[in-house]
Design a protein around this motif. Structure first.
Motif, short mmCIF file in Angstrom:
data_model
loop_
_atom_site.label_atom_id
_atom_site.label_comp_id
_atom_site.label_asym_id
_atom_site.label_seq_id
_atom_site.Cartn_x
_atom_site.Cartn_y
_atom_site.Cartn_z
N GLY A 1 14.52 -14.82 -14.99
CA GLY A 1 15.57 -15.62 -14.35
C GLY A 1 14.93 -16.39 -13.41
O GLY A 1 15.27 -17.34 -12.87
N ILE A 2 14.01 -15.62 -12.71
CA ILE A 2 13.21 -16.30 -11.54
C ILE A 2 12.43 -17.54 -12.03
O ILE A 2 12.40 -18.86 -11.49
CB ILE A 2 12.22 -15.48 -10.77
CG1 ILE A 2 13.08 -14.25 -10.05
CG2 ILE A 2 11.27 -16.11 -10.00
CD1 ILE A 2 12.18 -13.11 -9.35
N PHE B 1 1.65 -26.15 -18.02
CA PHE B 1 1.18 -25.10 -16.86
C PHE B 1 1.74 -23.68 -17.17
O PHE B 1 0.90 -22.40 -17.16
CB PHE B 1 1.95 -25.63 -15.48
CG PHE B 1 1.59 -24.39 -14.40
CD1 PHE B 1 0.40 -24.63 -13.76
CD2 PHE B 1 2.68 -23.51 -13.82
CE1 PHE B 1 0.34 -23.72 -12.68
CE2 PHE B 1 2.29 -22.74 -12.91
CZ PHE B 1 1.06 -22.73 -12.31
N PRO B 2 2.86 -23.39 -17.72
CA PRO B 2 3.16 -22.11 -17.86
C PRO B 2 2.46 -21.39 -18.94
O PRO B 2 2.09 -20.17 -19.04
CB PRO B 2 4.72 -21.80 -18.09
CG PRO B 2 4.94 -23.41 -18.53
CD PRO B 2 3.86 -24.11 -17.87
N ILE B 3 2.10 -22.31 -19.89
CA ILE B 3 1.55 -21.58 -21.20
C ILE B 3 0.05 -21.26 -20.85
O ILE B 3 -0.71 -20.13 -21.06
CB ILE B 3 1.34 -22.77 -22.30
CG1 ILE B 3 2.95 -23.07 -22.81
CG2 ILE B 3 0.53 -22.28 -23.42
CD1 ILE B 3 2.85 -24.22 -23.54
N ALA B 4 -0.69 -22.19 -20.09
CA ALA B 4 -1.96 -22.10 -19.57
C ALA B 4 -2.07 -20.72 -18.72
O ALA B 4 -3.11 -20.07 -18.78
CB ALA B 4 -2.60 -23.19 -18.91
N VAL B 5 -1.43 -20.74 -17.51
CA VAL B 5 -1.29 -19.62 -16.95
C VAL B 5 -1.29 -18.27 -17.39
O VAL B 5 -1.88 -17.37 -17.42
CB VAL B 5 -0.30 -19.59 -15.71
CG1 VAL B 5 -0.06 -18.39 -14.64
CG2 VAL B 5 -0.77 -20.85 -14.73
N THR B 6 -0.18 -18.08 -18.51
CA THR B 6 0.07 -16.81 -19.32
C THR B 6 -1.24 -16.48 -20.02
O THR B 6 -1.57 -15.39 -19.93
CB THR B 6 1.18 -17.19 -20.23
OG1 THR B 6 2.12 -17.51 -19.40
CG2 THR B 6 1.32 -15.71 -20.93
N LEU B 7 -1.87 -17.67 -20.69
CA LEU B 7 -3.10 -17.35 -21.34
C LEU B 7 -4.29 -16.83 -20.59
O LEU B 7 -4.79 -15.62 -20.86
CB LEU B 7 -3.47 -18.67 -22.18
CG LEU B 7 -4.81 -18.48 -22.91
CD1 LEU B 7 -4.54 -17.35 -24.20
CD2 LEU B 7 -5.11 -19.94 -23.31
N LEU C 1 8.08 -14.56 -16.45
CA LEU C 1 8.18 -15.49 -15.44
C LEU C 1 7.88 -17.27 -16.14
O LEU C 1 8.67 -17.98 -15.89
CB LEU C 1 7.41 -15.33 -14.36
CG LEU C 1 7.14 -16.48 -13.13
CD1 LEU C 1 8.48 -16.16 -12.28
CD2 LEU C 1 5.96 -15.97 -12.44
N MET C 2 6.88 -17.14 -16.72
CA MET C 2 6.47 -18.14 -17.51
C MET C 2 7.31 -18.75 -18.78
O MET C 2 7.62 -19.96 -18.96
CB MET C 2 5.08 -18.27 -17.96
CG MET C 2 3.94 -17.81 -16.51
SD MET C 2 4.28 -19.38 -15.46
CE MET C 2 3.35 -18.74 -13.80
#
Length: 390
Positions: free
Chosen positions: A108-109, A227-233, A249-250
Protein backbone atom coordinates in the motif's frame (compact mmCIF):
# COMPACT_ATOMS: atom_id res chain seq x y z
CA UNK A 1 -32.70 -24.02 47.50
CA UNK A 2 -30.66 -21.29 49.14
CA UNK A 3 -27.52 -23.45 48.86
CA UNK A 4 -28.11 -23.88 45.12
CA UNK A 5 -28.45 -20.11 44.75
CA UNK A 6 -25.25 -19.49 46.73
CA UNK A 7 -23.35 -22.11 44.72
CA UNK A 8 -24.57 -20.60 41.44
CA UNK A 9 -23.44 -17.12 42.46
CA UNK A 10 -20.11 -18.56 43.64
CA UNK A 11 -19.60 -20.38 40.34
CA UNK A 12 -20.42 -17.25 38.37
CA UNK A 13 -17.88 -15.29 40.38
CA UNK A 14 -15.06 -17.83 40.11
CA UNK A 15 -15.52 -18.15 36.35
CA UNK A 16 -15.72 -14.40 35.79
CA UNK A 17 -12.87 -12.19 34.68
CA UNK A 18 -13.25 -10.04 37.79
CA UNK A 19 -12.12 -12.87 40.02
CA UNK A 20 -8.97 -13.32 37.96
CA UNK A 21 -8.11 -9.63 37.69
CA UNK A 22 -4.75 -8.74 39.24
CA UNK A 23 -3.05 -5.38 39.60
CA UNK A 24 -0.97 -6.09 36.53
CA UNK A 25 -4.13 -6.42 34.44
CA UNK A 26 -5.54 -3.17 35.80
CA UNK A 27 -2.28 -1.36 35.09
CA UNK A 28 -2.04 -2.65 31.51
CA UNK A 29 -5.67 -1.72 30.87
CA UNK A 30 -4.89 1.74 32.25
CA UNK A 31 -1.93 2.04 29.84
CA UNK A 32 -4.17 1.00 26.96
CA UNK A 33 -6.65 3.72 27.93
CA UNK A 34 -3.82 6.29 27.88
CA UNK A 35 -2.87 5.19 24.37
CA UNK A 36 -6.52 5.35 23.28
CA UNK A 37 -6.63 8.91 24.64
CA UNK A 38 -3.46 9.85 22.74
CA UNK A 39 -4.88 8.39 19.52
CA UNK A 40 -8.34 9.97 19.74
CA UNK A 41 -7.77 13.25 21.56
CA UNK A 42 -4.17 14.05 20.62
CA UNK A 43 -4.21 12.46 17.17
CA UNK A 44 -0.96 10.51 17.64
CA UNK A 45 -0.86 8.10 14.65
CA UNK A 46 -4.52 7.15 15.30
CA UNK A 47 -4.80 4.74 12.36
CA UNK A 48 -2.43 2.34 14.09
CA UNK A 49 -2.22 3.51 17.69
CA UNK A 50 -5.97 3.09 18.24
CA UNK A 51 -6.14 -0.58 17.16
CA UNK A 52 -2.85 -1.28 18.96
CA UNK A 53 -4.24 0.21 22.16
CA UNK A 54 -7.50 -1.73 21.88
CA UNK A 55 -5.60 -4.96 21.18
CA UNK A 56 -3.62 -4.30 24.36
CA UNK A 57 -6.92 -3.75 26.18
CA UNK A 58 -8.40 -7.04 24.91
CA UNK A 59 -5.36 -9.20 25.65
CA UNK A 60 -5.20 -8.05 29.28
CA UNK A 61 -8.81 -8.96 30.05
CA UNK A 62 -8.42 -12.26 31.93
CA UNK A 63 -10.11 -15.51 30.86
CA UNK A 64 -11.13 -14.24 27.42
CA UNK A 65 -8.69 -16.72 25.82
CA UNK A 66 -8.37 -14.54 22.73
CA UNK A 67 -4.57 -14.54 22.58
CA UNK A 68 -1.82 -16.81 23.90
CA UNK A 69 1.65 -15.31 23.69
CA UNK A 70 3.17 -18.64 24.71
CA UNK A 71 2.23 -20.08 21.30
CA UNK A 72 4.51 -17.61 19.51
CA UNK A 73 7.56 -16.98 21.72
CA UNK A 74 9.70 -19.43 19.75
CA UNK A 75 10.89 -18.85 16.20
CA UNK A 76 8.89 -21.90 15.09
CA UNK A 77 5.11 -21.49 15.32
CA UNK A 78 3.26 -24.14 17.31
CA UNK A 79 0.50 -24.62 14.73
CA UNK A 80 -0.94 -27.57 16.63
CA UNK A 81 -1.60 -25.46 19.72
CA UNK A 82 -2.97 -22.59 17.63
CA UNK A 83 -5.41 -24.84 15.76
CA UNK A 84 -6.51 -26.69 18.88
CA UNK A 85 -6.65 -23.98 21.52
CA UNK A 86 -6.19 -20.70 19.65
CA UNK A 87 -8.49 -17.73 20.06
CA UNK A 88 -9.50 -15.06 17.58
CA UNK A 89 -6.36 -12.97 17.98
CA UNK A 90 -4.13 -16.05 17.80
CA UNK A 91 -5.38 -16.75 14.30
CA UNK A 92 -5.11 -13.12 13.22
CA UNK A 93 -1.60 -12.91 14.69
CA UNK A 94 -0.42 -15.54 12.21
CA UNK A 95 -0.41 -12.74 9.64
CA UNK A 96 2.19 -10.92 11.75
CA UNK A 97 4.26 -13.97 12.61
CA UNK A 98 4.39 -15.11 8.97
CA UNK A 99 5.33 -11.62 7.79
CA UNK A 100 2.15 -11.14 5.74
CA UNK A 101 0.75 -7.93 7.23
CA UNK A 102 3.96 -5.80 7.13
CA UNK A 103 4.57 -6.82 3.51
CA UNK A 104 1.01 -5.91 2.50
CA UNK A 105 1.39 -2.56 4.30
CA UNK A 106 4.46 -1.94 2.16
CA UNK A 107 2.41 -2.78 -0.93
CA UNK A 108 0.00 0.00 0.00
CA UNK A 109 2.83 2.41 0.81
CA UNK A 110 4.39 1.72 -2.58
CA UNK A 111 1.09 2.44 -4.30
CA UNK A 112 0.99 5.85 -2.61
CA UNK A 113 4.67 6.80 -3.04
CA UNK A 114 6.21 9.00 -5.70
CA UNK A 115 9.88 8.12 -6.18
CA UNK A 116 10.29 11.00 -8.63
CA UNK A 117 12.26 13.28 -6.23
CA UNK A 118 14.64 10.40 -5.47
CA UNK A 119 15.14 9.57 -9.15
CA UNK A 120 15.70 13.24 -9.97
CA UNK A 121 18.35 13.51 -7.24
CA UNK A 122 20.03 10.10 -6.73
CA UNK A 123 22.33 11.62 -4.08
CA UNK A 124 19.28 11.40 -1.81
CA UNK A 125 20.06 7.69 -1.47
CA UNK A 126 23.13 8.65 0.56
CA UNK A 127 21.07 10.77 2.93
CA UNK A 128 18.55 7.95 3.36
CA UNK A 129 21.41 5.56 4.13
CA UNK A 130 23.04 7.98 6.59
CA UNK A 131 19.79 8.28 8.54
CA UNK A 132 19.93 4.54 9.26
CA UNK A 133 22.93 5.22 11.51
CA UNK A 134 20.68 5.16 14.55
CA UNK A 135 19.74 1.53 13.89
CA UNK A 136 23.30 0.21 14.07
CA UNK A 137 24.58 2.51 16.82
CA UNK A 138 21.64 1.55 19.02
CA UNK A 139 22.19 -2.11 18.19
CA UNK A 140 25.71 -1.85 19.61
CA UNK A 141 24.46 0.07 22.64
CA UNK A 142 21.72 -2.47 23.35
CA UNK A 143 24.21 -5.34 23.22
CA UNK A 144 26.45 -3.46 25.68
CA UNK A 145 23.44 -3.07 28.01
CA UNK A 146 23.00 -6.83 28.11
CA UNK A 147 20.42 -7.48 25.42
CA UNK A 148 20.95 -10.49 23.18
CA UNK A 149 22.01 -9.66 19.61
CA UNK A 150 18.54 -10.65 18.36
CA UNK A 151 16.78 -8.35 20.82
CA UNK A 152 19.30 -5.57 20.15
CA UNK A 153 18.63 -5.79 16.40
CA UNK A 154 14.87 -5.58 16.97
CA UNK A 155 15.29 -2.56 19.24
CA UNK A 156 17.69 -0.78 16.91
CA UNK A 157 15.31 -0.95 13.96
CA UNK A 158 13.07 1.55 15.80
CA UNK A 159 15.59 4.15 14.65
CA UNK A 160 14.34 3.75 11.10
CA UNK A 161 11.01 5.32 12.14
CA UNK A 162 9.17 2.66 10.15
CA UNK A 163 6.50 0.79 12.12
CA UNK A 164 5.89 -2.12 9.71
CA UNK A 165 9.63 -2.74 9.36
CA UNK A 166 10.09 -2.72 13.14
CA UNK A 167 7.27 -5.23 13.48
CA UNK A 168 8.68 -7.37 10.66
CA UNK A 169 12.07 -7.65 12.39
CA UNK A 170 10.70 -8.05 15.92
CA UNK A 171 8.27 -10.84 15.04
CA UNK A 172 11.23 -12.95 13.89
CA UNK A 173 13.99 -11.95 16.29
CA UNK A 174 12.21 -10.86 19.48
CA UNK A 175 8.51 -11.80 19.55
CA UNK A 176 8.22 -11.38 23.32
CA UNK A 177 9.00 -7.65 23.10
CA UNK A 178 7.02 -7.00 19.92
CA UNK A 179 4.39 -5.00 21.81
CA UNK A 180 6.99 -2.75 23.43
CA UNK A 181 8.77 -2.17 20.12
CA UNK A 182 5.54 -1.40 18.27
CA UNK A 183 4.36 1.09 20.89
CA UNK A 184 7.77 2.80 20.88
CA UNK A 185 8.06 2.88 17.08
CA UNK A 186 4.63 4.35 16.45
CA UNK A 187 4.87 6.76 19.36
CA UNK A 188 8.10 8.23 18.00
CA UNK A 189 6.69 8.36 14.47
CA UNK A 190 3.81 10.43 15.85
CA UNK A 191 6.25 12.68 17.72
CA UNK A 192 8.46 13.43 14.70
CA UNK A 193 7.41 17.14 14.68
CA UNK A 194 8.50 17.44 18.32
CA UNK A 195 11.66 15.29 18.36
CA UNK A 196 13.39 16.29 15.13
CA UNK A 197 13.41 20.15 15.09
CA UNK A 198 15.63 20.64 18.19
CA UNK A 199 18.21 18.21 16.78
CA UNK A 200 18.09 19.91 13.38
CA UNK A 201 18.58 23.39 14.87
CA UNK A 202 21.47 22.33 17.11
CA UNK A 203 23.40 20.68 14.26
CA UNK A 204 22.95 23.41 11.64
CA UNK A 205 23.54 27.14 11.34
CA UNK A 206 20.92 29.65 10.24
CA UNK A 207 22.89 30.16 7.03
CA UNK A 208 22.76 26.45 6.25
CA UNK A 209 19.06 26.22 7.05
CA UNK A 210 18.32 29.12 4.71
CA UNK A 211 19.93 27.51 1.63
CA UNK A 212 17.62 27.50 -1.39
CA UNK A 213 18.13 24.41 -3.54
CA UNK A 214 17.77 24.25 -7.31
CA UNK A 215 14.51 22.97 -8.72
CA UNK A 216 14.50 19.22 -9.41
CA UNK A 217 14.49 18.08 -13.01
CA UNK A 218 11.35 16.47 -14.48
CA UNK A 219 11.31 12.66 -14.31
CA UNK A 220 9.93 10.67 -17.23
CA UNK A 221 7.35 7.92 -16.95
CA UNK A 222 9.86 5.44 -18.33
CA UNK A 223 12.29 6.21 -15.49
CA UNK A 224 9.53 5.77 -12.92
CA UNK A 225 8.62 2.36 -14.37
CA UNK A 226 12.20 1.11 -14.59
CA UNK A 227 13.10 2.31 -11.07
CA UNK A 228 11.05 -0.19 -8.96
CA UNK A 229 12.13 -3.10 -11.14
CA UNK A 230 15.81 -2.14 -10.99
CA UNK A 231 15.80 -1.51 -7.24
CA UNK A 232 14.05 -4.84 -6.53
CA UNK A 233 16.55 -6.70 -8.71
CA UNK A 234 19.69 -5.10 -7.25
CA UNK A 235 18.68 -5.09 -3.58
CA UNK A 236 17.16 -8.59 -3.63
CA UNK A 237 20.32 -10.05 -5.16
CA UNK A 238 22.51 -8.34 -2.55
CA UNK A 239 20.22 -8.70 0.50
CA UNK A 240 17.68 -11.47 -0.21
CA UNK A 241 16.13 -11.09 3.25
CA UNK A 242 14.88 -7.62 2.27
CA UNK A 243 12.95 -8.97 -0.74
CA UNK A 244 9.53 -9.50 0.96
CA UNK A 245 9.27 -5.90 2.17
CA UNK A 246 11.06 -4.22 -0.70
CA UNK A 247 9.41 -6.39 -3.35
CA UNK A 248 5.93 -5.50 -2.15
CA UNK A 249 6.89 -1.82 -1.87
CA UNK A 250 8.11 -1.76 -5.45
CA UNK A 251 5.19 -3.81 -6.76
CA UNK A 252 2.80 -1.23 -5.35
CA UNK A 253 4.83 1.57 -6.91
CA UNK A 254 5.07 -0.19 -10.28
CA UNK A 255 1.29 -0.63 -10.34
CA UNK A 256 0.88 3.09 -9.63
CA UNK A 257 3.38 4.29 -12.22
CA UNK A 258 2.30 1.88 -14.95
CA UNK A 259 -1.10 3.57 -15.20
CA UNK A 260 -2.81 0.38 -16.43
CA UNK A 261 -4.14 -1.12 -13.16
CA UNK A 262 -5.96 1.75 -11.50
CA UNK A 263 -8.42 -0.59 -9.76
CA UNK A 264 -5.59 -2.54 -8.15
CA UNK A 265 -3.84 0.67 -7.11
CA UNK A 266 -6.99 2.03 -5.48
CA UNK A 267 -7.52 -1.29 -3.68
CA UNK A 268 -3.93 -1.34 -2.40
CA UNK A 269 -4.15 2.29 -1.28
CA UNK A 270 -7.52 2.02 0.43
CA UNK A 271 -9.45 -1.20 1.12
CA UNK A 272 -6.48 -3.57 1.47
CA UNK A 273 -4.40 -1.05 3.41
CA UNK A 274 -7.26 -0.34 5.83
CA UNK A 275 -8.09 -4.00 6.45
CA UNK A 276 -4.47 -4.99 7.03
CA UNK A 277 -3.94 -1.96 9.30
CA UNK A 278 -6.78 -3.12 11.56
CA UNK A 279 -5.49 -6.69 11.77
CA UNK A 280 -1.88 -5.59 12.25
CA UNK A 281 -2.66 -3.05 14.96
CA UNK A 282 -4.98 -5.23 17.04
CA UNK A 283 -2.73 -8.29 16.97
CA UNK A 284 0.48 -6.36 17.67
CA UNK A 285 -1.25 -4.69 20.62
CA UNK A 286 -2.31 -8.13 21.83
CA UNK A 287 1.35 -9.09 22.35
CA UNK A 288 1.63 -6.43 25.09
CA UNK A 289 0.53 -8.70 27.89
CA UNK A 290 1.36 -7.86 31.49
CA UNK A 291 3.92 -10.67 31.76
CA UNK A 292 5.98 -9.38 28.85
CA UNK A 293 5.28 -5.63 28.93
CA UNK A 294 5.50 -4.73 32.62
CA UNK A 295 9.25 -5.13 32.95
CA UNK A 296 12.25 -2.85 33.35
CA UNK A 297 13.22 -4.12 29.92
CA UNK A 298 10.30 -2.20 28.38
CA UNK A 299 11.56 1.07 29.85
CA UNK A 300 15.01 0.41 28.39
CA UNK A 301 13.46 -0.37 25.00
CA UNK A 302 11.52 2.90 24.96
CA UNK A 303 14.63 4.89 25.93
CA UNK A 304 16.83 3.09 23.40
CA UNK A 305 14.18 3.62 20.73
CA UNK A 306 14.26 7.36 21.35
CA UNK A 307 18.06 7.34 21.17
CA UNK A 308 17.94 5.36 17.92
CA UNK A 309 15.52 7.83 16.39
CA UNK A 310 17.56 10.81 17.55
CA UNK A 311 20.83 9.38 16.20
CA UNK A 312 19.15 8.54 12.90
CA UNK A 313 17.96 12.13 12.55
CA UNK A 314 21.42 13.44 13.49
CA UNK A 315 23.12 11.08 11.04
CA UNK A 316 21.02 12.38 8.17
CA UNK A 317 21.58 16.03 9.09
CA UNK A 318 25.34 15.60 9.55
CA UNK A 319 25.67 13.89 6.19
CA UNK A 320 23.61 16.74 4.75
CA UNK A 321 26.19 19.16 6.20
CA UNK A 322 28.92 17.16 4.50
CA UNK A 323 27.08 17.45 1.19
CA UNK A 324 26.63 21.17 1.86
CA UNK A 325 30.41 21.53 2.18
CA UNK A 326 31.24 19.32 -0.82
CA UNK A 327 28.75 21.09 -3.09
CA UNK A 328 29.82 24.52 -1.79
CA UNK A 329 26.46 25.40 -0.31
CA UNK A 330 24.09 23.89 -2.87
CA UNK A 331 22.52 21.34 -0.49
CA UNK A 332 20.41 22.33 2.51
CA UNK A 333 21.45 19.99 5.38
CA UNK A 334 17.90 19.96 6.74
CA UNK A 335 16.74 17.54 4.05
CA UNK A 336 18.99 14.91 5.64
CA UNK A 337 16.66 14.69 8.64
CA UNK A 338 13.98 13.35 6.29
CA UNK A 339 16.14 10.26 5.70
CA UNK A 340 14.18 8.46 8.40
CA UNK A 341 11.25 6.74 6.75
CA UNK A 342 8.35 8.52 8.45
CA UNK A 343 6.72 9.47 5.13
CA UNK A 344 5.78 12.25 4.51
CA UNK A 345 5.90 13.70 8.02
CA UNK A 346 9.70 13.96 8.22
CA UNK A 347 9.82 15.79 4.88
CA UNK A 348 7.22 18.26 6.14
CA UNK A 349 9.32 18.90 9.24
CA UNK A 350 12.32 19.70 7.01
CA UNK A 351 10.15 22.16 5.10
CA UNK A 352 8.85 23.80 8.29
CA UNK A 353 12.26 24.22 9.94
CA UNK A 354 13.74 25.53 6.70
CA UNK A 355 10.93 28.08 6.32
CA UNK A 356 11.73 29.44 9.79
CA UNK A 357 15.10 30.68 8.51
CA UNK A 358 13.91 31.57 5.00
CA UNK A 359 10.14 31.95 4.53
CA UNK A 360 10.54 31.83 0.74
CA UNK A 361 12.34 28.47 0.87
CA UNK A 362 10.50 25.39 -0.42
CA UNK A 363 12.31 22.21 0.67
CA UNK A 364 9.43 19.73 0.66
CA UNK A 365 10.12 18.06 -2.70
CA UNK A 366 13.87 18.03 -2.06
CA UNK A 367 13.23 16.38 1.33
CA UNK A 368 10.92 13.77 -0.21
CA UNK A 369 13.93 12.23 -1.97
CA UNK A 370 15.74 11.26 1.26
CA UNK A 371 12.37 10.45 2.84
CA UNK A 372 11.45 7.73 0.32
CA UNK A 373 15.11 6.65 0.25
CA UNK A 374 14.74 6.09 4.00
CA UNK A 375 11.88 3.66 3.36
CA UNK A 376 14.16 1.65 1.11
CA UNK A 377 17.05 2.05 3.55
CA UNK A 378 15.10 0.77 6.54
CA UNK A 379 13.93 -2.27 4.54
CA UNK A 380 17.52 -3.01 3.53
CA UNK A 381 18.72 -2.57 7.13
CA UNK A 382 16.01 -4.97 8.27
CA UNK A 383 17.13 -7.47 5.65
CA UNK A 384 20.73 -7.22 6.80
CA UNK A 385 19.79 -7.80 10.44
CA UNK A 386 17.55 -10.73 9.58
CA UNK A 387 20.22 -12.27 7.37
CA UNK A 388 22.69 -12.14 10.27
CA UNK A 389 20.50 -13.13 13.21
CA UNK A 390 17.31 -14.85 12.01
Amino acid sequence: MFDVFVNTISDLWTTSGLAAMQWQNWLMIGISFVLIYLAIVRGFEPLLLLPIAFGMFLTNLPMTEMFHMDFFVNKEIDFGQVMKNGGLLDFLYLGVKLGIYPSLIFLGIGAMTDFGPLIANPKSFLLGAAAQLGIFVTFVGAVMLGFSPEFAAAIGIIGGADGPTAIYVAKSLAPTILGSIAVAAYSYMALVPLIQPPIMRVLTTKKERAVVMKQLRPVSKTEKIIFPIAVTLVVSLIVPSAAPLLGMLMLGNLMKESGVVDRLVKTAQNELMNIVTIFLGVTVGATATADYFLTFQTIKIIILGLIAFGIGTAGGVLFGKLMYIVTKGQVNPLIGSAGVSAVPMAARVSQRVGAESNPTNFLLMHAMGPNVAGVIGSAVAAGVLLAIFA
